[in-house]
Design an enzyme around this catalytic site. Structure first.
Site, PDB file in Angstrom:
ATOM      1  CE  LYS A 295      -6.465   2.084   6.988  1.00 46.79           C
ATOM      2  NZ  LYS A 295      -5.381   2.660   6.192  1.00 46.79           N
TER       3      LYS A 295
ATOM      4  CD  GLU B 134      -2.527   1.382   2.653  1.00 44.81           C
ATOM      5  OE1 GLU B 134      -2.772   0.341   3.310  1.00 44.81           O
ATOM      6  OE2 GLU B 134      -2.872   2.516   3.028  1.00 44.81           O
TER       7      GLU B 134
ATOM      8  NE  ARG C 144       0.213   9.422   5.373  1.00 41.96           N
ATOM      9  CZ  ARG C 144      -0.292   8.283   5.844  1.00 41.96           C
ATOM     10  NH1 ARG C 144      -1.527   7.939   5.593  1.00 41.96           N
ATOM     11  NH2 ARG C 144       0.455   7.490   6.566  1.00 41.96           N
TER      12      ARG C 144
HETATM   13  C1  3PG Z   1      -1.628   4.858   7.857  1.00 38.38           C
HETATM   14  O1  3PG Z   1      -2.418   5.006   6.954  1.00 38.38           O
HETATM   15  O2  3PG Z   1      -0.811   5.709   8.214  1.00 38.38           O
HETATM   16  C2  3PG Z   1      -1.661   3.574   8.551  1.00 38.38           C
HETATM   17  O3  3PG Z   1      -2.697   3.556   9.414  1.00 38.38           O
HETATM   18  C3  3PG Z   1      -0.364   3.230   9.192  1.00 38.38           C
HETATM   19  O4  3PG Z   1      -0.418   3.344  10.538  1.00 38.38           O
HETATM   20  P1  3PG Z   1       0.917   3.088  11.391  1.00 38.38           P
HETATM   21  O5  3PG Z   1       1.911   4.100  10.945  1.00 38.38           O
HETATM   22  O6  3PG Z   1       0.483   3.266  12.812  1.00 38.38           O
HETATM   23  O7  3PG Z   1       1.355   1.676  11.087  1.00 38.38           O
END
Ligand code: 3PG
Length: 219
Positions: free
Chosen positions: A136, A49, A53
């Site tokens: 999710k 994934e 961002r």
């Molecule tokens: C995200 O989209 O940032 C995920 O939820 C990842 O979360 P994490 O950084 O706590 O693993």
């Protein structure tokens, strides 16, 4: 009781079953994407994934989509436009922290499988009514984590989850032990600092450990 509409989650359910962990990737530089993808896929984590961002995300998706053996999706899909751009760059699935009509409709139009985020029973029911039964749970730790998932299994046994948000290599086995958890997501495997340093040994080591995780309730 069966779902009210045909499942829109067949492909994401398949993807979530391929490995115990989906690495959530914030990629600072598309130039590292191919090596990063090869490292993760080679370590036994074929489902990736890439969050939308960073400025490099779409180019990174394009680079990773060309790699054999992987399934590259876009994360942090917040709009129909995000879904369109992700698909244009080769993403084969989309992940959203929530679920809106606009995103669901766009993914349907694009034939882009969607793993939507939910955080409550009401949201899970709404997602189910829209035909999604692989969800999710986000942000997993903050909204109740394993206790919430156990509680949801009673009234909503047909739903499966990929909890994400605040999960670590230490807590992942507790999640994976739950019958309604298919896999977990997490960013711990490939932090940005290791990507920038091109420390494929460190990332590969964490990825191999993640790929071998199994459900196990901690004592
Ligand atoms: C995200 O989209 O940032 C995920 O939820 C990842 O979360 P994490 O950084 O706590 O693993």
């Amino acid at each position: 009781m069966t779902s009210l509409t045909p499942s829109r989650s067949d492909h994401t359910r398949y993807l979530c079953g391929l490995a115990p962990v989906i690495p959530v990737l914030v990629i600072p530089d598309a130039a590292v994407a191919a090596d990063l993808g090869r490292t993760l896929i080679g370590a036994g984590l074929p489902v990736l994934e890439v969050t939308l961002r960073s400025d490099a995300a779409l180019d990174a998706i394009r680079a990773m989509a060309a790699l054999p053996g992987g399934h590259v999706g876009a994360g942090t899909v917040l709009s129909a436009d995000d879904a369109r751009r992700a698909k244009d760059h080769g993403a084969t699935f989309a992940v959203s922290p929530g679920l809106t009509d606009a995103i669901a409709a766009a993914c349907e139009d694009l034939d882009l499988p969607l793993l939507p985020g939910v955080a409550t029973a009401t949201e899970a029911m709404a997602a189910r009514d829209m035909g999604f039964d692989m969800l999710k749970l986000f942000p997993a730790e903050a909204v109740g984590g394993r206790a919430l998932l156990k509680a949801l299994a009673g009234p909503l046994p047909q739903l499966s989850f990929c909890p994400t948000g605040g999960i670590t290599t230490a807590t992942a086995p507790d999640y994976l032990a739950l019958a309604n958890v298919t896999c977990v997501g997490g960013s711990w495997i490939a932090p940005e600092a290791d990507q920038r340093a091109r420390d494929w040994d460190a990332i590969g080591g964490r990825a191999r450990a993640a790929a071998s995780l199994q459900g196990q309730v901690s004592p």
